[in-house]
Design an enzyme around this catalytic site. Structure first.
Site, mmCIF file in Angstrom:
data_model
loop_
_atom_site.group_PDB
_atom_site.id
_atom_site.type_symbol
_atom_site.label_atom_id
_atom_site.label_comp_id
_atom_site.label_asym_id
_atom_site.label_seq_id
_atom_site.Cartn_x
_atom_site.Cartn_y
_atom_site.Cartn_z
ATOM 1 N N GLU A 35 -7.165 5.966 -3.130
ATOM 2 C CA GLU A 35 -5.745 5.833 -2.778
ATOM 3 C C GLU A 35 -5.525 4.982 -1.522
ATOM 4 O O GLU A 35 -4.481 4.358 -1.357
ATOM 5 C CB GLU A 35 -5.091 7.212 -2.605
ATOM 6 C CG GLU A 35 -4.984 7.983 -3.900
ATOM 7 C CD GLU A 35 -4.268 7.202 -5.013
ATOM 8 O OE1 GLU A 35 -3.131 6.756 -4.785
ATOM 9 O OE2 GLU A 35 -4.857 7.039 -6.106
ATOM 10 N N GLY A 36 -6.512 4.988 -0.630
ATOM 11 C CA GLY A 36 -6.413 4.143 0.567
ATOM 12 C C GLY A 36 -6.366 2.671 0.158
ATOM 13 O O GLY A 36 -5.518 1.897 0.625
ATOM 14 N N HIS A 37 -7.280 2.302 -0.755
ATOM 15 C CA HIS A 37 -7.280 0.911 -1.246
ATOM 16 C C HIS A 37 -5.974 0.620 -1.982
ATOM 17 O O HIS A 37 -5.433 -0.476 -1.876
ATOM 18 C CB HIS A 37 -8.449 0.673 -2.213
ATOM 19 C CG HIS A 37 -9.791 0.759 -1.575
ATOM 20 N ND1 HIS A 37 -10.673 1.769 -1.844
ATOM 21 C CD2 HIS A 37 -10.404 -0.057 -0.679
ATOM 22 C CE1 HIS A 37 -11.793 1.582 -1.150
ATOM 23 N NE2 HIS A 37 -11.655 0.487 -0.430
ATOM 24 N N GLN A 61 -24.378 -5.734 5.558
ATOM 25 C CA GLN A 61 -23.736 -4.860 6.540
ATOM 26 C C GLN A 61 -24.296 -3.430 6.512
ATOM 27 O O GLN A 61 -23.777 -2.555 7.186
ATOM 28 C CB GLN A 61 -22.211 -4.870 6.369
ATOM 29 C CG GLN A 61 -21.681 -4.226 5.114
ATOM 30 C CD GLN A 61 -20.178 -4.463 4.949
ATOM 31 O OE1 GLN A 61 -19.745 -5.563 4.589
ATOM 32 N NE2 GLN A 61 -19.380 -3.451 5.221
ATOM 33 N N VAL A 176 -4.831 6.287 4.923
ATOM 34 C CA VAL A 176 -4.305 7.232 3.926
ATOM 35 C C VAL A 176 -5.200 8.472 3.958
ATOM 36 O O VAL A 176 -6.428 8.356 4.008
ATOM 37 C CB VAL A 176 -4.290 6.601 2.521
ATOM 38 C CG1 VAL A 176 -3.816 7.608 1.480
ATOM 39 C CG2 VAL A 176 -3.383 5.373 2.513
ATOM 40 N N ARG A 187 -17.030 6.997 0.725
ATOM 41 C CA ARG A 187 -18.222 7.820 0.984
ATOM 42 C C ARG A 187 -17.925 9.316 0.949
ATOM 43 O O ARG A 187 -18.864 10.116 1.028
ATOM 44 C CB ARG A 187 -18.825 7.434 2.334
ATOM 45 C CG ARG A 187 -19.491 6.049 2.311
ATOM 46 C CD ARG A 187 -20.163 5.749 3.631
ATOM 47 N NE ARG A 187 -21.058 4.626 3.555
ATOM 48 C CZ ARG A 187 -20.810 3.419 4.089
ATOM 49 N NH1 ARG A 187 -19.667 3.193 4.713
ATOM 50 N NH2 ARG A 187 -21.699 2.447 3.988
HETATM 51 O O1 PAF Z 1 -14.128 -2.482 4.740
HETATM 52 C C1 PAF Z 1 -14.883 -2.847 3.802
HETATM 53 O O2 PAF Z 1 -14.808 -2.355 2.683
HETATM 54 C C2 PAF Z 1 -15.923 -3.922 4.079
HETATM 55 O O3 PAF Z 1 -16.447 -3.822 5.358
HETATM 56 C C3 PAF Z 1 -15.395 -5.354 3.806
HETATM 57 C C4 PAF Z 1 -14.288 -5.724 4.754
HETATM 58 C C5 PAF Z 1 -14.932 -5.453 2.373
HETATM 59 C C6 PAF Z 1 -16.541 -6.350 4.016
HETATM 60 O O4 PAF Z 1 -17.607 -6.096 3.169
#
Ligand code: PAF
Length: 293
Positions: A35-37, A61, A176, A187
Site C-alpha cells: 500500500e505504501g508503493h 545496495q 503509509v 520486509r
Molecule cells: O527504495 C527502494 O526501493 C530502493 O532503494 C530504490 C530507490 C528503488 C533503489 O533500488
C-alpha cells in the site's frame, strides 16, 4: 500496460514521448509492492501523462550478509497492482542488463550518507545512488516519487539530482502505516506472528519522542531517553539508533528549537526495522527562540 526489460528499449520509449511534450512520472521500486508503493504510484499518476514504475532488486545496495537472495520477488502481483493503478510501463531490467560484464562505475554521495543507515550498511547508499542515477538516465522522467519512510535515501536522491544536474523533480510522499502504526515495508513479511505484534513499538517510541517535544522538552538527550524507554519495555528489540536530528543535514541536535526529525532503527529477531517522524517544537519554544534571536 507495457512491460519493458531492455534498458535501450526504455530509453527509446521515453525519448519518443519527451519529444512529443509528454510529462513522464517515475516510481522506482524493488517490487513486492504494498500500500505504501500504491500511494507513491497514485501520487505519480495524478501528476503525469505517462507513468513508469521500475521493479529491480538492486544487488549493489545489499551487504554480503543481507537479504538479496531471499528478497520477495512477486512480479505477477506487482503487475496486477500496477495495472489497477493505471501504470503505463513496468520497467524490469535484469541484473546483467544493468551491470553488464566490465561494469565499473559507482556514484557516491558523501556527507548525507555518513551517519545512521550509511554507518550500519556500508556500500548501501553507494548502491542506491548508482542505481537511481542509472534509472534516471534510462527512464528520463520529469519527476520521481519516493517515500518518506526511507528518509536518508530521500535526502541522498535530492542531493544527487542537484549535484549531478539530473533535472528530475523529487516528490516525497508520507509514510503509509498499518492500522497499528507499523510503517509498511516489503520486509515486514519476514516478521513472525509474535514479532509482528510488537513491531509497532518502534513507531510508538517515535510518537513518544514527538509528544515530549510538543509538550516543551527541548533537550535531545531527554527526547532520546523517552523513545528508548518505550522500546525497552520489550527485550526482544535491539536498538541500533534512536536519534534527534536536523531534518536537512541529519546531524544530531542537542536542543530542539525548530523542526527536527526523529530517526529509529531496531532489530527484532532477524528483521531490521527503520522509521522516522518529523516534529515541530511546542509553540512557546519557537517563540523563545525568536525572541532571543
Ligand atoms: O527504495 C527502494 O526501493 C530502493 O532503494 C530504490 C530507490 C528503488 C533503489 O533500488
Amino acid at each position: 500496460m507495457k512491460i519493458i526489460r531492455r534498458p535501450e528499449v526504455m530509453v527509446a520509449w521515453s525519448e519518443n514521448l519527451r519529444r512529443q511534450g509528454v510529462t513522464i512520472g517515475f516510481v522506482p521500486t524493488m517490487g513486492a509492492l504494498h500500500e505504501g508503493h500504491r500511494s507513491l504510484i497514485r501520487a505519480g499518476r495524478r501528476r503525469s501523462d505517462a507513468l513508469v514504475v521500475s521493479v529491480f532488486v538492486n544487488p549493489t545496495q545489499f551487504g554480503p550478509t543481507e537479504d538479496f537472495a531471499r528478497y520477495p520477488r512477486v512480479l505477477d502481483r506487482d503487475h496486477a497492482l500496477c495495472r489497477t493503478e493505471g501504470v503505463d510501463v513496468c520497467f524490469e531490467p535484469t541484473v546483467e542488463a544493468m551491470y553488464p560484464k566490465g561494469y565499473q562505475t559507482v556514484v557516491m554521495v558523501s556527507e548525507i550518507t555518513r551517519r545512521w543507515e550509511g554507518e550500519r550498511r556500508p556500500h548501501h547508499f553507494q548502491g542506491v545512488a548508482t542505481v537511481v542515477t542509472k534509472l534516471f538516465r534510462i527512464v528520463q522522467p520529469h519527476f520521481a516519487v519516493f517515500g518518506q519512510k526511507d528518509y536518508q535515501q530521500v535526502l541522498l536522491v535530492r542531493r544527487l539530482v542537484q549535484d549531478l544536474n539530473l533535472g528530475v523533480k523529487i516528490i516525497i510522499c508520507p509514510t503509509v502505516r498499518e492500522p497499528d502504526g507499523l510503517a509498511m515495508s516489503s520486509r515486514n513479511i519476514y516478521l513472525s506472528e509474535q514479532e509482528r505484534t510488537i513491531a509497532p513499538l518502534l513507531y510508538k517510541s517515535l510518537k513518544a519522542g514527538s509528544e515530549a517535544i510538543r509538550k516543551g522538552v527541548i533537550e535531545a538527550a531527554l527526547v532520546q531517553s523517552t523513545m528508548a524507554a518505550v522500546l525497552k519495555q520489550e527485550p526482544r528489540f535491539t536498538i541500533e539508533y534512536l536519534a534527534v536530528c536536523d531534518p536537512l543535514t541529519l546531524e544530531p541536535l542537542t536542543l530542539v528549537t525548530s523542526k527536527a526529525i526523529l530517526l529509529g532503527a531496531v532489530r527484532l529477531g532477524s528483521v531490521r526495522l527503520i522509521d522516522n517522524l518529523i516534529v515541530s517544537p511546542a509553540r512557546n519554544q519557537r517563540a523563545k527562540r525568536l525572541s532571543s534571536a
